[in-house]
Design a protein around this motif. Sequence first.
Motif, PDB file in Angstrom:
ATOM      1  N   LEU A 183      -1.776   5.297   2.057  1.00  0.00           N
ATOM      2  CA  LEU A 183      -1.325   6.484   1.320  1.00  0.00           C
ATOM      3  C   LEU A 183      -0.909   7.607   2.276  1.00  0.00           C
ATOM      4  O   LEU A 183       0.064   8.317   2.010  1.00  0.00           O
ATOM      5  N   THR A 184      -1.638   7.756   3.367  1.00  0.00           N
ATOM      6  CA  THR A 184      -1.268   8.767   4.372  1.00  0.00           C
ATOM      7  C   THR A 184       0.087   8.435   4.982  1.00  0.00           C
ATOM      8  O   THR A 184       0.934   9.319   5.171  1.00  0.00           O
ATOM      9  N   PHE A 185       0.304   7.155   5.276  1.00  0.00           N
ATOM     10  CA  PHE A 185       1.588   6.716   5.836  1.00  0.00           C
ATOM     11  C   PHE A 185       2.716   6.950   4.830  1.00  0.00           C
ATOM     12  O   PHE A 185       3.776   7.458   5.185  1.00  0.00           O
ATOM     13  N   MET A 186       2.482   6.585   3.565  1.00  0.00           N
ATOM     14  CA  MET A 186       3.507   6.744   2.532  1.00  0.00           C
ATOM     15  C   MET A 186       3.850   8.210   2.286  1.00  0.00           C
ATOM     16  O   MET A 186       4.973   8.531   1.887  1.00  0.00           O
ATOM     17  N   SER A 187       2.910   9.112   2.514  1.00  0.00           N
ATOM     18  CA  SER A 187       3.165  10.529   2.272  1.00  0.00           C
ATOM     19  C   SER A 187       3.860  11.218   3.442  1.00  0.00           C
ATOM     20  O   SER A 187       4.323  12.347   3.319  1.00  0.00           O
ATOM     21  N   SER A 188       3.968  10.508   4.584  1.00  0.00           N
ATOM     22  CA  SER A 188       4.696  11.072   5.726  1.00  0.00           C
ATOM     23  C   SER A 188       6.195  10.832   5.546  1.00  0.00           C
ATOM     24  O   SER A 188       6.611   9.926   4.825  1.00  0.00           O
ATOM     25  N   THR A 189       7.006  11.647   6.204  1.00  0.00           N
ATOM     26  CA  THR A 189       8.463  11.505   6.095  1.00  0.00           C
ATOM     27  C   THR A 189       8.920  10.145   6.600  1.00  0.00           C
ATOM     28  O   THR A 189       9.726   9.467   5.955  1.00  0.00           O
ATOM     29  N   PHE A 190       8.382   9.729   7.751  1.00  0.00           N
ATOM     30  CA  PHE A 190       8.746   8.418   8.309  1.00  0.00           C
ATOM     31  C   PHE A 190       8.331   7.296   7.359  1.00  0.00           C
ATOM     32  O   PHE A 190       9.076   6.336   7.150  1.00  0.00           O
ATOM     33  N   GLY A 191       7.146   7.409   6.781  1.00  0.00           N
ATOM     34  CA  GLY A 191       6.662   6.391   5.857  1.00  0.00           C
ATOM     35  C   GLY A 191       7.531   6.267   4.628  1.00  0.00           C
ATOM     36  O   GLY A 191       7.807   5.162   4.154  1.00  0.00           O
ATOM     37  N   MET A 192       7.984   7.391   4.092  1.00  0.00           N
ATOM     38  CA  MET A 192       8.849   7.370   2.914  1.00  0.00           C
ATOM     39  C   MET A 192      10.177   6.695   3.240  1.00  0.00           C
ATOM     40  O   MET A 192      10.720   5.939   2.427  1.00  0.00           O
ATOM     41  N   ILE A 193      10.710   6.947   4.448  1.00  0.00           N
ATOM     42  CA  ILE A 193      11.971   6.318   4.859  1.00  0.00           C
ATOM     43  C   ILE A 193      11.789   4.807   4.996  1.00  0.00           C
ATOM     44  O   ILE A 193      12.610   4.023   4.520  1.00  0.00           O
ATOM     45  N   VAL A 194      10.693   4.395   5.641  1.00  0.00           N
ATOM     46  CA  VAL A 194      10.422   2.966   5.821  1.00  0.00           C
ATOM     47  C   VAL A 194      10.272   2.278   4.470  1.00  0.00           C
ATOM     48  O   VAL A 194      10.831   1.201   4.237  1.00  0.00           O
ATOM     49  N   CYS A 195       9.515   2.896   3.560  1.00  0.00           N
ATOM     50  CA  CYS A 195       9.294   2.303   2.231  1.00  0.00           C
ATOM     51  C   CYS A 195      10.594   2.224   1.429  1.00  0.00           C
ATOM     52  O   CYS A 195      10.707   1.400   0.520  1.00  0.00           O
ATOM     53  N   ALA A 196      11.570   3.061   1.761  1.00  0.00           N
ATOM     54  CA  ALA A 196      12.860   3.003   1.068  1.00  0.00           C
ATOM     55  C   ALA A 196      13.778   1.960   1.692  1.00  0.00           C
ATOM     56  O   ALA A 196      14.486   1.240   0.984  1.00  0.00           O
ATOM     57  N   VAL A 197      13.762   1.843   3.026  1.00  0.00           N
ATOM     58  CA  VAL A 197      14.690   0.959   3.729  1.00  0.00           C
ATOM     59  C   VAL A 197      14.267  -0.505   3.636  1.00  0.00           C
ATOM     60  O   VAL A 197      15.110  -1.383   3.451  1.00  0.00           O
TER      61      VAL A 197
END
Length: 203
Positions: A141-155
């Motif tokens: 959840l911490t990773f998903m809430s970071s900007t980098f995490g959101m980009i990774v989860c989208a790509v």
Amino acid sequence: SEMCIRDRNIGFIVFIILEMLIVVGVGRVFKNKNVTPSIAGYSLYIMNGDGMGDRVPNGALVITSNMTPSTDKIGEAVVCENVPDIGTSVFWLYDITSTDDNNGVVYTVYQEKDPAKLYEISSKNVVGVASTYYMTAGKVLTFMSSTFGMIVCAVVPIFLLVVIELIIAIATHSSDDEEEDDDEQEPAESVTCLLYTSDAADE
């Protein structure tokens, strides 16, 4: 066949849209370090700090049963909001006392790191009793809430969609080629049979 491909593509697109909505929602909710979202009588909190040491590690997802603790919960871990100089965190419940003024009940709490320092808060600032925590879920959840995490989860889902589509296209193309080869061989076999039949008639 074309309709199946179209339906599959629509399914992938819907999945990606839903996944993006979940990622953005989780990212926005847990962006605030003091947030405790509630779901079906439970609150979620990502431990922010090392005040509880190894008992509740920093970054762990804490599951809290929403309730106003009574005296039988003294000694258990509780999640509290708006604690002076700390904000939201996990504490040990030290005592519960009632007051003569309009403040009602006062909850005294402390943290593992500094047990001598007591904090007094009102009942409205007690979220509930912390029942358990999960380190891996907290990290995710911490990773998903970071900007980098959101980009990774989208790509990543989009990349997987492209790879799957390529594999399906190659497999479909290969099967079409095999069918064409079979069609070319069938007339030759029938000619052979006719020649054989003709020779047998001559004899």
